[in-house]
Design an enzyme around this catalytic site. Sequence first.
Site, short mmCIF file in Angstrom:
data_model
loop_
_atom_site.label_atom_id
_atom_site.label_comp_id
_atom_site.label_asym_id
_atom_site.label_seq_id
_atom_site.Cartn_x
_atom_site.Cartn_y
_atom_site.Cartn_z
CE LYS A 269 -4.15 -1.82 0.03
NZ LYS A 269 -4.00 -3.10 -0.67
C1 LIG Z 1 -9.94 -2.76 -1.46
C2 LIG Z 1 -9.33 -3.46 -0.29
N1 LIG Z 1 -10.07 -3.63 0.82
C3 LIG Z 1 -9.58 -4.25 1.92
C4 LIG Z 1 -8.30 -4.75 1.93
C5 LIG Z 1 -7.80 -5.45 3.16
O1 LIG Z 1 -6.70 -4.81 3.69
P1 LIG Z 1 -5.81 -5.51 4.82
O2 LIG Z 1 -4.89 -6.46 4.11
O3 LIG Z 1 -5.07 -4.37 5.46
O4 LIG Z 1 -6.74 -6.18 5.74
C6 LIG Z 1 -7.48 -4.60 0.81
C7 LIG Z 1 -6.11 -5.13 0.82
O5 LIG Z 1 -5.48 -5.39 -0.15
C8 LIG Z 1 -8.01 -3.95 -0.34
O6 LIG Z 1 -7.27 -3.78 -1.43
#
Ligand SMILES: Cc1ncc(COP(=O)(O)O)c(C=O)c1O
Length: 383
Positions: A187
Amino acid sequence: MTVTAVTKVPFFMHDLGQAELDAVAEVLAGPILTTGEWVARFERRFADYLGVRNAIAVTSCTGALHLSLVALGIGPRDEVITTPMTFIATATAIIEAGARPVFVDVEPETGNLDTAMIEAAITERTRAIVPVHLYGQMCDMRAIRKLADQYNLMVIEDAAHCVEGARDGVRTGQLGETACYSFYATKNLTCGEGGALVTNDDVLAEKLRLLRLHGMNKNANDRHKEGYKHWDMTVLGWKYNMDNIQAAMLLPQMDRLNQNWEKRRTLGQYYEARLWDIPNLSRPRTLPGVDHAWHVFPVWIGNGLRDKVIDELQAMGISVMVNYRAIHLLTYFRETFGFRSGDFPVAESIGDATLSLPFYPDMPCEHADLVAEALTRVLERRW
Ligand SMILES: Cc1ncc(COP(=O)(O)O)c(C=O)c1O
Protein backbone atom coordinates in the site's frame (compact mmCIF):
# COMPACT_ATOMS: atom_id res chain seq x y z
CA MET A 1 2.51 -24.00 -19.01
CA THR A 2 3.52 -20.74 -17.35
CA VAL A 3 7.24 -20.01 -17.61
CA THR A 4 8.45 -17.78 -14.81
CA ALA A 5 11.63 -15.86 -15.56
CA VAL A 6 13.94 -14.13 -13.10
CA THR A 7 12.14 -10.89 -12.11
CA LYS A 8 13.51 -7.96 -14.06
CA VAL A 9 10.68 -5.58 -13.34
CA PRO A 10 9.29 -5.95 -9.82
CA PHE A 11 5.65 -5.15 -9.20
CA PHE A 12 6.31 -3.09 -6.08
CA MET A 13 9.20 -1.91 -3.91
CA HIS A 14 8.63 -0.10 -0.63
CA ASP A 15 10.72 2.97 0.10
CA LEU A 16 11.28 2.41 3.82
CA GLY A 17 14.79 3.38 4.89
CA GLN A 18 16.88 5.14 7.51
CA ALA A 19 14.06 7.33 8.87
CA GLU A 20 11.94 4.26 9.59
CA LEU A 21 14.92 2.34 11.03
CA ASP A 22 15.69 5.27 13.37
CA ALA A 23 12.07 5.53 14.49
CA VAL A 24 11.81 1.79 15.17
CA ALA A 25 15.15 1.90 17.06
CA GLU A 26 13.69 4.63 19.28
CA VAL A 27 10.68 2.44 20.08
CA LEU A 28 12.93 -0.52 20.84
CA ALA A 29 14.97 1.64 23.23
CA GLY A 30 11.81 2.46 25.17
CA PRO A 31 9.59 0.37 27.42
CA ILE A 32 6.36 0.18 25.37
CA LEU A 33 6.36 -1.95 22.24
CA THR A 34 2.59 -2.32 22.10
CA THR A 35 -0.01 0.46 21.67
CA GLY A 36 1.29 3.70 23.18
CA GLU A 37 2.45 7.24 22.41
CA TRP A 38 3.74 6.42 18.92
CA VAL A 39 0.36 5.07 17.94
CA ALA A 40 -1.35 8.16 19.38
CA ARG A 41 1.04 10.40 17.39
CA PHE A 42 0.39 8.51 14.19
CA GLU A 43 -3.36 8.69 14.77
CA ARG A 44 -3.20 12.49 15.26
CA ARG A 45 -1.08 12.94 12.15
CA PHE A 46 -3.29 10.70 10.00
CA ALA A 47 -6.52 12.38 11.16
CA ASP A 48 -5.05 15.85 10.50
CA TYR A 49 -3.90 14.79 7.04
CA LEU A 50 -7.42 13.64 6.12
CA GLY A 51 -9.15 16.56 7.83
CA VAL A 52 -11.20 14.34 10.18
CA ARG A 53 -11.62 14.41 13.96
CA ASN A 54 -10.47 10.90 14.94
CA ALA A 55 -8.22 8.13 13.65
CA ILE A 56 -7.98 4.72 15.31
CA ALA A 57 -4.98 2.60 14.31
CA VAL A 58 -5.52 -1.13 13.98
CA THR A 59 -3.80 -4.20 12.57
CA SER A 60 -5.50 -4.32 9.14
CA CYS A 61 -8.12 -2.76 6.94
CA THR A 62 -10.09 -6.00 7.25
CA GLY A 63 -10.17 -5.44 11.02
CA ALA A 64 -11.08 -1.77 10.50
CA LEU A 65 -14.06 -2.75 8.32
CA HIS A 66 -15.17 -5.44 10.77
CA LEU A 67 -14.89 -3.11 13.78
CA SER A 68 -16.78 -0.36 11.96
CA LEU A 69 -19.68 -2.67 11.18
CA VAL A 70 -19.82 -4.07 14.70
CA ALA A 71 -19.50 -0.66 16.35
CA LEU A 72 -22.34 0.64 14.18
CA GLY A 73 -24.54 -2.21 15.37
CA ILE A 74 -24.64 -4.16 12.11
CA GLY A 75 -25.02 -7.92 12.53
CA PRO A 76 -27.17 -10.97 11.86
CA ARG A 77 -30.14 -10.52 9.49
CA ASP A 78 -28.75 -7.21 8.22
CA GLU A 79 -27.81 -6.59 4.61
CA VAL A 80 -24.87 -4.46 3.53
CA ILE A 81 -24.53 -3.22 -0.04
CA THR A 82 -21.09 -3.37 -1.61
CA THR A 83 -19.21 -4.08 -4.84
CA PRO A 84 -18.04 -7.39 -6.30
CA MET A 85 -15.05 -5.58 -7.88
CA THR A 86 -12.87 -5.50 -4.77
CA PHE A 87 -10.55 -7.54 -2.60
CA ILE A 88 -12.41 -10.32 -0.76
CA ALA A 89 -11.88 -8.60 2.62
CA THR A 90 -14.55 -5.98 1.87
CA ALA A 91 -17.18 -8.72 1.77
CA THR A 92 -15.67 -11.10 4.33
CA ALA A 93 -15.68 -8.32 6.96
CA ILE A 94 -19.44 -7.99 6.38
CA ILE A 95 -19.84 -11.75 6.80
CA GLU A 96 -17.63 -11.76 9.92
CA ALA A 97 -19.96 -9.16 11.43
CA GLY A 98 -22.80 -11.65 10.83
CA ALA A 99 -24.45 -9.66 8.03
CA ARG A 100 -25.05 -10.52 4.37
CA PRO A 101 -23.13 -8.83 1.55
CA VAL A 102 -25.43 -7.64 -1.24
CA PHE A 103 -23.49 -6.88 -4.38
CA VAL A 104 -24.34 -4.11 -6.82
CA ASP A 105 -22.67 -3.93 -10.23
CA VAL A 106 -20.02 -1.34 -11.08
CA GLU A 107 -19.55 1.49 -13.56
CA PRO A 108 -18.00 0.34 -16.85
CA GLU A 109 -15.70 3.36 -17.03
CA THR A 110 -14.19 3.17 -13.53
CA GLY A 111 -14.96 -0.18 -11.89
CA ASN A 112 -16.43 1.71 -8.91
CA LEU A 113 -19.82 0.87 -7.38
CA ASP A 114 -22.51 2.15 -9.76
CA THR A 115 -24.34 4.68 -7.61
CA ALA A 116 -27.35 4.68 -9.95
CA MET A 117 -27.90 0.96 -9.27
CA ILE A 118 -27.74 1.07 -5.47
CA GLU A 119 -31.35 2.11 -4.85
CA ALA A 120 -32.78 -1.00 -6.54
CA ALA A 121 -30.80 -3.22 -4.12
CA ILE A 122 -32.11 -1.54 -0.93
CA THR A 123 -34.54 -3.68 1.12
CA GLU A 124 -35.99 -3.30 4.62
CA ARG A 125 -32.95 -5.24 5.91
CA THR A 126 -30.35 -2.94 4.34
CA ARG A 127 -28.34 -1.13 7.03
CA ALA A 128 -25.24 0.16 5.27
CA ILE A 129 -23.35 0.77 2.06
CA VAL A 130 -19.63 -0.06 1.76
CA PRO A 131 -18.23 1.75 -1.29
CA VAL A 132 -14.66 0.88 -2.33
CA HIS A 133 -12.57 3.68 -3.84
CA LEU A 134 -11.06 1.35 -6.41
CA TYR A 135 -7.44 1.86 -7.51
CA GLY A 136 -7.48 5.29 -5.79
CA GLN A 137 -10.44 6.87 -7.59
CA MET A 138 -13.07 7.96 -5.06
CA CYS A 139 -16.66 6.86 -5.56
CA ASP A 140 -19.29 9.58 -5.82
CA MET A 141 -19.50 10.08 -2.05
CA ARG A 142 -21.86 13.04 -2.26
CA ALA A 143 -24.41 10.93 -4.15
CA ILE A 144 -23.88 7.92 -1.88
CA ARG A 145 -24.31 10.05 1.26
CA LYS A 146 -27.52 11.56 -0.12
CA LEU A 147 -28.99 8.15 -0.89
CA ALA A 148 -27.89 6.80 2.49
CA ASP A 149 -29.58 9.70 4.30
CA GLN A 150 -32.75 9.20 2.26
CA TYR A 151 -32.96 5.53 3.36
CA ASN A 152 -31.42 5.97 6.82
CA LEU A 153 -28.35 3.87 5.99
CA MET A 154 -24.80 4.09 7.25
CA VAL A 155 -21.76 4.42 4.99
CA ILE A 156 -18.46 2.67 5.69
CA GLU A 157 -15.83 3.60 3.13
CA ASP A 158 -13.28 1.01 2.07
CA ALA A 159 -10.46 3.46 1.41
CA ALA A 160 -7.69 0.82 1.29
CA HIS A 161 -6.58 2.30 -2.07
CA CYS A 162 -7.31 5.92 -1.37
CA VAL A 163 -5.41 7.75 1.34
CA GLU A 164 -4.55 10.71 -0.91
CA GLY A 165 -7.66 10.91 -3.11
CA ALA A 166 -10.51 13.44 -3.20
CA ARG A 167 -13.62 14.05 -5.26
CA ASP A 168 -15.62 17.24 -5.67
CA GLY A 169 -13.69 18.74 -2.75
CA VAL A 170 -14.42 15.80 -0.40
CA ARG A 171 -11.72 13.56 1.07
CA THR A 172 -12.19 9.96 2.20
CA GLY A 173 -13.58 9.77 5.72
CA GLN A 174 -15.38 13.08 5.53
CA LEU A 175 -18.85 11.84 4.50
CA GLY A 176 -18.87 8.23 5.71
CA GLU A 177 -19.65 7.16 9.28
CA THR A 178 -16.18 5.63 9.08
CA ALA A 179 -13.49 5.12 6.42
CA CYS A 180 -11.06 2.20 6.58
CA TYR A 181 -7.43 2.14 5.38
CA SER A 182 -4.84 -0.57 4.78
CA PHE A 183 -1.12 -0.38 5.50
CA TYR A 184 -0.50 -3.78 3.93
CA ALA A 185 2.91 -4.44 2.32
CA THR A 186 2.09 -2.96 -1.11
CA LYS A 187 0.00 0.00 0.00
CA ASN A 188 0.98 3.66 -0.38
CA LEU A 189 1.66 3.81 3.36
CA THR A 190 2.93 0.55 4.78
CA CYS A 191 4.14 -1.14 7.94
CA GLY A 192 3.93 -4.66 6.50
CA GLU A 193 0.50 -5.30 7.97
CA GLY A 194 -1.63 -2.58 9.50
CA GLY A 195 -4.68 -0.41 9.10
CA ALA A 196 -6.71 2.46 10.49
CA LEU A 197 -10.20 3.80 10.55
CA VAL A 198 -11.33 7.38 10.84
CA THR A 199 -14.55 8.98 12.00
CA ASN A 200 -15.86 12.43 12.74
CA ASP A 201 -18.11 11.01 15.47
CA ASP A 202 -16.33 11.33 18.85
CA VAL A 203 -18.69 8.92 20.64
CA LEU A 204 -18.19 6.28 17.94
CA ALA A 205 -14.42 6.83 18.15
CA GLU A 206 -14.42 6.06 21.88
CA LYS A 207 -16.41 2.89 21.25
CA LEU A 208 -14.01 1.86 18.50
CA ARG A 209 -11.02 2.38 20.80
CA LEU A 210 -12.60 0.04 23.34
CA LEU A 211 -13.55 -2.55 20.72
CA ARG A 212 -10.07 -2.70 19.18
CA LEU A 213 -8.58 -3.89 22.50
CA HIS A 214 -10.83 -6.59 23.94
CA GLY A 215 -13.29 -4.04 25.36
CA MET A 216 -10.74 -3.22 28.13
CA ASN A 217 -10.92 0.23 29.68
CA LYS A 218 -7.13 0.44 30.30
CA ASN A 219 -4.20 -0.54 28.10
CA ALA A 220 -0.53 -1.38 28.73
CA ASN A 221 0.48 2.25 28.24
CA ASP A 222 -1.95 3.37 30.98
CA ARG A 223 -0.51 0.70 33.28
CA HIS A 224 3.01 1.92 32.49
CA LYS A 225 2.14 5.57 33.21
CA GLU A 226 -0.17 5.12 36.20
CA GLY A 227 1.09 1.88 37.71
CA TYR A 228 -1.19 -1.11 37.97
CA LYS A 229 -4.82 -0.29 38.63
CA HIS A 230 -7.67 -2.74 38.22
CA TRP A 231 -9.29 -2.51 34.82
CA ASP A 232 -12.68 -3.57 33.61
CA MET A 233 -14.02 -5.14 30.45
CA THR A 234 -17.16 -3.25 29.58
CA VAL A 235 -18.07 -4.66 26.15
CA LEU A 236 -17.07 -7.65 24.02
CA GLY A 237 -14.17 -6.48 21.90
CA TRP A 238 -11.49 -7.82 19.55
CA LYS A 239 -7.70 -7.80 19.39
CA TYR A 240 -7.06 -5.29 16.62
CA ASN A 241 -4.75 -2.70 18.25
CA MET A 242 -1.78 -1.35 16.28
CA ASP A 243 1.57 -1.41 18.14
CA ASN A 244 4.24 1.28 18.56
CA ILE A 245 6.63 -0.50 16.16
CA GLN A 246 4.10 -0.32 13.33
CA ALA A 247 3.31 3.32 14.14
CA ALA A 248 7.03 4.16 14.16
CA MET A 249 7.34 2.77 10.63
CA LEU A 250 4.34 4.79 9.47
CA LEU A 251 5.12 8.19 10.98
CA PRO A 252 8.15 9.11 8.82
CA GLN A 253 6.18 8.08 5.72
CA MET A 254 3.61 10.79 6.46
CA ASP A 255 6.36 13.31 5.55
CA ARG A 256 6.75 11.69 2.12
CA LEU A 257 3.07 11.06 1.39
CA ASN A 258 2.54 13.97 -1.01
CA GLN A 259 5.94 13.61 -2.62
CA ASN A 260 5.34 9.90 -3.27
CA TRP A 261 1.86 10.62 -4.60
CA GLU A 262 3.39 13.09 -7.07
CA LYS A 263 5.98 10.52 -8.14
CA ARG A 264 3.25 7.94 -8.79
CA ARG A 265 1.15 10.47 -10.68
CA THR A 266 4.12 11.35 -12.90
CA LEU A 267 4.82 7.66 -13.48
CA GLY A 268 1.14 6.98 -14.24
CA GLN A 269 1.04 9.78 -16.79
CA TYR A 270 4.27 8.49 -18.34
CA TYR A 271 2.74 5.01 -18.66
CA GLU A 272 -0.44 6.49 -20.16
CA ALA A 273 1.54 8.30 -22.84
CA ARG A 274 3.30 5.04 -23.74
CA LEU A 275 0.21 2.84 -23.72
CA TRP A 276 -2.58 4.82 -25.36
CA ASP A 277 -2.47 3.33 -28.88
CA ILE A 278 -1.86 -0.36 -28.16
CA PRO A 279 -4.57 -2.61 -29.67
CA ASN A 280 -6.92 -4.38 -27.23
CA LEU A 281 -5.70 -2.24 -24.35
CA SER A 282 -7.72 0.40 -22.49
CA ARG A 283 -7.74 2.01 -19.04
CA PRO A 284 -10.29 3.03 -16.43
CA ARG A 285 -11.25 6.68 -16.90
CA THR A 286 -10.60 9.28 -14.24
CA LEU A 287 -13.88 11.18 -13.92
CA PRO A 288 -14.15 14.98 -13.74
CA GLY A 289 -13.80 16.31 -10.19
CA VAL A 290 -11.62 13.36 -9.08
CA ASP A 291 -8.15 13.81 -7.57
CA HIS A 292 -6.84 10.29 -8.10
CA ALA A 293 -4.72 8.68 -5.37
CA TRP A 294 -2.81 6.66 -8.01
CA HIS A 295 -2.55 3.49 -5.92
CA VAL A 296 -2.78 0.72 -8.53
CA PHE A 297 -2.11 1.12 -12.25
CA PRO A 298 -4.51 -1.23 -14.08
CA VAL A 299 -4.96 -1.77 -17.80
CA TRP A 300 -7.89 -3.60 -19.34
CA ILE A 301 -6.97 -6.20 -21.97
CA GLY A 302 -9.82 -7.05 -24.33
CA ASN A 303 -10.72 -10.03 -26.50
CA GLY A 304 -10.06 -12.65 -23.82
CA LEU A 305 -6.31 -12.08 -24.08
CA ARG A 306 -5.61 -11.06 -20.46
CA ASP A 307 -4.40 -14.42 -19.16
CA LYS A 308 -2.18 -14.98 -22.21
CA VAL A 309 -0.65 -11.54 -21.62
CA ILE A 310 0.01 -12.43 -17.95
CA ASP A 311 1.91 -15.56 -19.03
CA GLU A 312 3.94 -13.66 -21.62
CA LEU A 313 4.85 -10.79 -19.30
CA GLN A 314 5.83 -13.14 -16.48
CA ALA A 315 7.97 -15.15 -18.89
CA MET A 316 9.78 -11.90 -19.71
CA GLY A 317 10.43 -11.25 -16.01
CA ILE A 318 7.75 -8.58 -15.62
CA SER A 319 5.79 -9.01 -12.43
CA VAL A 320 2.04 -8.28 -12.61
CA MET A 321 -1.09 -8.74 -10.48
CA VAL A 322 -4.84 -8.86 -11.00
CA ASN A 323 -6.99 -6.46 -8.96
CA TYR A 324 -9.48 -8.18 -9.05
CA ARG A 325 -11.45 -11.05 -10.51
CA ALA A 326 -15.09 -10.34 -9.58
CA ILE A 327 -15.37 -11.86 -6.11
CA HIS A 328 -18.95 -13.19 -6.33
CA LEU A 329 -17.62 -15.87 -8.71
CA LEU A 330 -15.01 -17.19 -6.26
CA THR A 331 -15.92 -20.64 -4.96
CA TYR A 332 -16.90 -19.59 -1.44
CA PHE A 333 -19.31 -16.90 -2.63
CA ARG A 334 -20.83 -19.14 -5.31
CA GLU A 335 -21.35 -21.99 -2.85
CA THR A 336 -22.53 -19.87 0.08
CA PHE A 337 -24.77 -17.37 -1.70
CA GLY A 338 -25.51 -19.10 -5.03
CA PHE A 339 -23.97 -16.41 -7.26
CA ARG A 340 -23.47 -17.27 -10.94
CA SER A 341 -21.81 -15.90 -14.04
CA GLY A 342 -23.93 -13.12 -15.44
CA ASP A 343 -25.11 -11.80 -12.04
CA PHE A 344 -22.89 -8.67 -12.26
CA PRO A 345 -21.85 -8.48 -15.91
CA VAL A 346 -19.81 -5.26 -15.77
CA ALA A 347 -17.74 -6.43 -12.79
CA GLU A 348 -17.25 -9.78 -14.52
CA SER A 349 -16.03 -8.23 -17.75
CA ILE A 350 -13.62 -5.94 -15.87
CA GLY A 351 -12.51 -8.93 -13.78
CA ASP A 352 -11.72 -10.88 -16.97
CA ALA A 353 -9.79 -8.00 -18.53
CA THR A 354 -7.96 -6.23 -15.72
CA LEU A 355 -4.20 -6.41 -15.24
CA SER A 356 -2.21 -4.33 -12.76
CA LEU A 357 1.20 -3.19 -13.99
CA PRO A 358 4.32 -2.60 -11.86
CA PHE A 359 3.80 0.72 -10.09
CA TYR A 360 5.52 2.39 -7.12
CA PRO A 361 7.00 5.83 -6.39
CA ASP A 362 10.66 5.13 -7.20
CA MET A 363 10.02 2.83 -10.16
CA PRO A 364 12.49 3.80 -12.89
CA CYS A 365 10.96 5.08 -16.17
CA GLU A 366 13.10 2.48 -17.96
CA HIS A 367 11.00 -0.19 -16.27
CA ALA A 368 7.80 1.45 -17.51
CA ASP A 369 9.41 1.46 -20.97
CA LEU A 370 10.15 -2.27 -20.68
CA VAL A 371 6.54 -2.96 -19.65
CA ALA A 372 5.11 -0.80 -22.44
CA GLU A 373 7.39 -2.39 -25.06
CA ALA A 374 6.47 -5.88 -23.85
CA LEU A 375 2.73 -5.09 -23.96
CA THR A 376 3.08 -3.58 -27.44
CA ARG A 377 4.98 -6.62 -28.70
CA VAL A 378 2.51 -9.09 -27.20
CA LEU A 379 -0.68 -7.27 -28.20
CA GLU A 380 0.38 -6.25 -31.69
CA ARG A 381 1.08 -9.86 -32.53
CA ARG A 382 -1.73 -11.78 -34.26
CA TRP A 383 -3.14 -14.47 -32.00
C1 LIG B 1 -9.94 -2.76 -1.46
C2 LIG B 1 -9.33 -3.46 -0.29
N1 LIG B 1 -10.07 -3.63 0.82
C3 LIG B 1 -9.58 -4.25 1.92
C4 LIG B 1 -8.30 -4.75 1.93
C5 LIG B 1 -7.80 -5.45 3.16
O1 LIG B 1 -6.70 -4.81 3.69
P1 LIG B 1 -5.81 -5.51 4.82
O2 LIG B 1 -4.89 -6.46 4.11
O3 LIG B 1 -5.07 -4.37 5.46
O4 LIG B 1 -6.74 -6.18 5.74
C6 LIG B 1 -7.48 -4.60 0.81
C7 LIG B 1 -6.11 -5.13 0.82
O5 LIG B 1 -5.48 -5.39 -0.15
C8 LIG B 1 -8.01 -3.95 -0.34
O6 LIG B 1 -7.27 -3.78 -1.43
